[in-house]
Design a protein around this motif. Structure first.
Motif, mmCIF file in Angstrom:
data_model
loop_
_atom_site.group_PDB
_atom_site.id
_atom_site.type_symbol
_atom_site.label_atom_id
_atom_site.label_comp_id
_atom_site.label_asym_id
_atom_site.label_seq_id
_atom_site.Cartn_x
_atom_site.Cartn_y
_atom_site.Cartn_z
ATOM 1 N N GLU A 64 7.236 9.279 -3.162
ATOM 2 C CA GLU A 64 7.712 9.435 -1.776
ATOM 3 C C GLU A 64 6.556 8.961 -0.834
ATOM 4 N N LEU A 65 5.605 9.783 -0.881
ATOM 5 C CA LEU A 65 4.318 9.456 -0.307
ATOM 6 C C LEU A 65 3.795 7.983 -0.508
ATOM 7 N N LEU A 66 3.884 7.590 -1.523
ATOM 8 C CA LEU A 66 3.268 6.069 -1.703
ATOM 9 C C LEU A 66 4.210 4.976 -1.290
ATOM 10 N N VAL A 67 5.641 5.259 -1.314
ATOM 11 C CA VAL A 67 6.452 4.520 -0.549
ATOM 12 C C VAL A 67 6.232 4.637 0.923
ATOM 13 N N ALA A 68 5.989 5.709 1.361
ATOM 14 C CA ALA A 68 5.741 5.739 2.763
ATOM 15 C C ALA A 68 4.367 5.043 3.176
ATOM 16 N N ALA A 69 3.538 5.272 2.373
ATOM 17 C CA ALA A 69 2.231 4.362 2.623
ATOM 18 C C ALA A 69 2.375 2.938 2.517
ATOM 19 N N ASP A 70 3.149 2.261 1.483
ATOM 20 C CA ASP A 70 3.501 0.902 1.646
ATOM 21 C C ASP A 70 4.134 0.253 2.520
ATOM 22 N N ILE A 71 4.887 1.374 3.362
ATOM 23 C CA ILE A 71 5.744 0.937 4.508
ATOM 24 C C ILE A 71 4.751 0.774 5.667
ATOM 25 N N ILE A 72 4.156 1.800 5.767
ATOM 26 C CA ILE A 72 2.927 1.743 7.059
ATOM 27 C C ILE A 72 2.247 0.703 6.865
ATOM 28 N N LYS A 73 1.504 0.273 5.733
ATOM 29 C CA LYS A 73 0.758 -0.842 5.316
ATOM 30 C C LYS A 73 1.266 -2.155 5.765
ATOM 31 N N THR A 74 2.637 -2.282 5.396
ATOM 32 C CA THR A 74 3.374 -3.702 5.468
ATOM 33 C C THR A 74 3.576 -3.840 7.053
ATOM 34 N N VAL A 75 3.887 -2.704 7.743
ATOM 35 C CA VAL A 75 4.476 -2.755 9.071
ATOM 36 C C VAL A 75 2.838 -2.925 9.963
ATOM 37 N N ALA A 76 1.989 -2.554 9.497
ATOM 38 C CA ALA A 76 0.563 -2.368 10.243
ATOM 39 C C ALA A 76 0.123 -3.920 10.216
ATOM 40 N N ILE A 77 0.520 -4.775 9.205
ATOM 41 C CA ILE A 77 -0.002 -6.238 9.340
ATOM 42 C C ILE A 77 1.080 -6.914 9.573
ATOM 43 N N THR A 78 0.893 -8.306 10.022
ATOM 44 C CA THR A 78 1.833 -9.096 10.551
ATOM 45 C C THR A 78 2.763 -9.235 9.317
ATOM 46 N N PRO A 79 3.914 -8.694 9.636
ATOM 47 C CA PRO A 79 4.783 -8.930 8.286
ATOM 48 C C PRO A 79 5.448 -10.356 7.972
ATOM 49 N N THR A 80 5.392 -10.673 6.881
ATOM 50 C CA THR A 80 6.017 -11.968 6.571
ATOM 51 C C THR A 80 6.770 -11.670 5.656
ATOM 52 N N PHE A 81 7.431 -12.924 5.243
ATOM 53 C CA PHE A 81 8.746 -12.617 4.276
ATOM 54 C C PHE A 81 8.123 -12.408 2.871
ATOM 55 N N GLU A 82 6.971 -12.942 2.605
ATOM 56 C CA GLU A 82 6.544 -12.529 1.409
ATOM 57 C C GLU A 82 6.036 -11.143 1.364
ATOM 58 N N SER A 83 5.478 -10.626 2.342
ATOM 59 C CA SER A 83 5.173 -9.193 2.329
ATOM 60 C C SER A 83 6.203 -8.240 2.475
ATOM 61 N N VAL A 84 7.192 -8.653 3.096
ATOM 62 C CA VAL A 84 8.462 -7.833 3.148
ATOM 63 C C VAL A 84 9.194 -7.829 1.863
ATOM 64 N N GLY A 85 9.172 -8.812 1.187
ATOM 65 C CA GLY A 85 9.748 -9.045 0.111
ATOM 66 C C GLY A 85 9.174 -8.191 -1.107
ATOM 67 N N VAL A 86 7.806 -8.340 -1.010
ATOM 68 C CA VAL A 86 7.085 -7.300 -2.076
ATOM 69 C C VAL A 86 7.301 -5.831 -1.754
ATOM 70 N N LEU A 87 7.470 -5.674 -0.513
ATOM 71 C CA LEU A 87 7.584 -4.138 -0.124
ATOM 72 C C LEU A 87 8.928 -3.602 -0.546
#
Length: 126
Positions: A64-87
């Motif tokens: 659960e913490l690792l998922v939260a970290a992935d969400i934070i890191k993805t939202v922190a950068i400029t979201p692209t379709f690729e990064s949102v898809g990977v997330l």
């Protein structure tokens, strides 16, 4: 320090917290199982079941913490379709793992808990 850099650091800190939760949970579960086995408390089968439950809970917390970290890191950068898809893929895989672990630990799917609690309420007599 910019907002993006700050969020990257927060994401990395939450990543570390997830790994630490798994490692500490594993160590604690192992030490408690060793104590139970050496003290012959509850039998080997009970020790095995409690070890699996403790270990599973620490893995769930870490995931659960690792998922939260992935969400934070993805939202922190400029979201692209690729990064949102990977997330989305990462969250999907980790959610499946979490549900599988929950089923192994409790013997029920996560959504069955509320139903089971209401089913165990005492019946009223008239």
């Amino acid at each position: 320090m910019s907002f993006q850099e700050s969020m990257e650091l927060v994401g990395e800190a939450v990543d570390v917290a997830g790994v630490v939760a798994i490692v500490i949970g594993t160590v604690v579960a192992t030490l408690l199982a060793g104590r139970d086995l050496l003290g012959r408390r509850g039998g080997e089968r009970d020790t095995y079941e409690s070890y699996r439950q403790r270990l599973g809970r620490s893995i769930l917390l870490g995931l659960e913490l690792l998922v939260a970290a992935d969400i934070i890191k993805t939202v922190a950068i400029t979201p692209t379709f690729e990064s949102v898809g990977v997330l989305a893929l990462i969250v999907l895989v980790r959610t499946f793992l979490s549900w599988s672990l929950e089923l192994e630990i409790s013997g029920r799917w996560p959504w069955q808990k509320a139903h089971e609690k209401s089913a165990t309420l005492p019946e009223r007599t008239v």
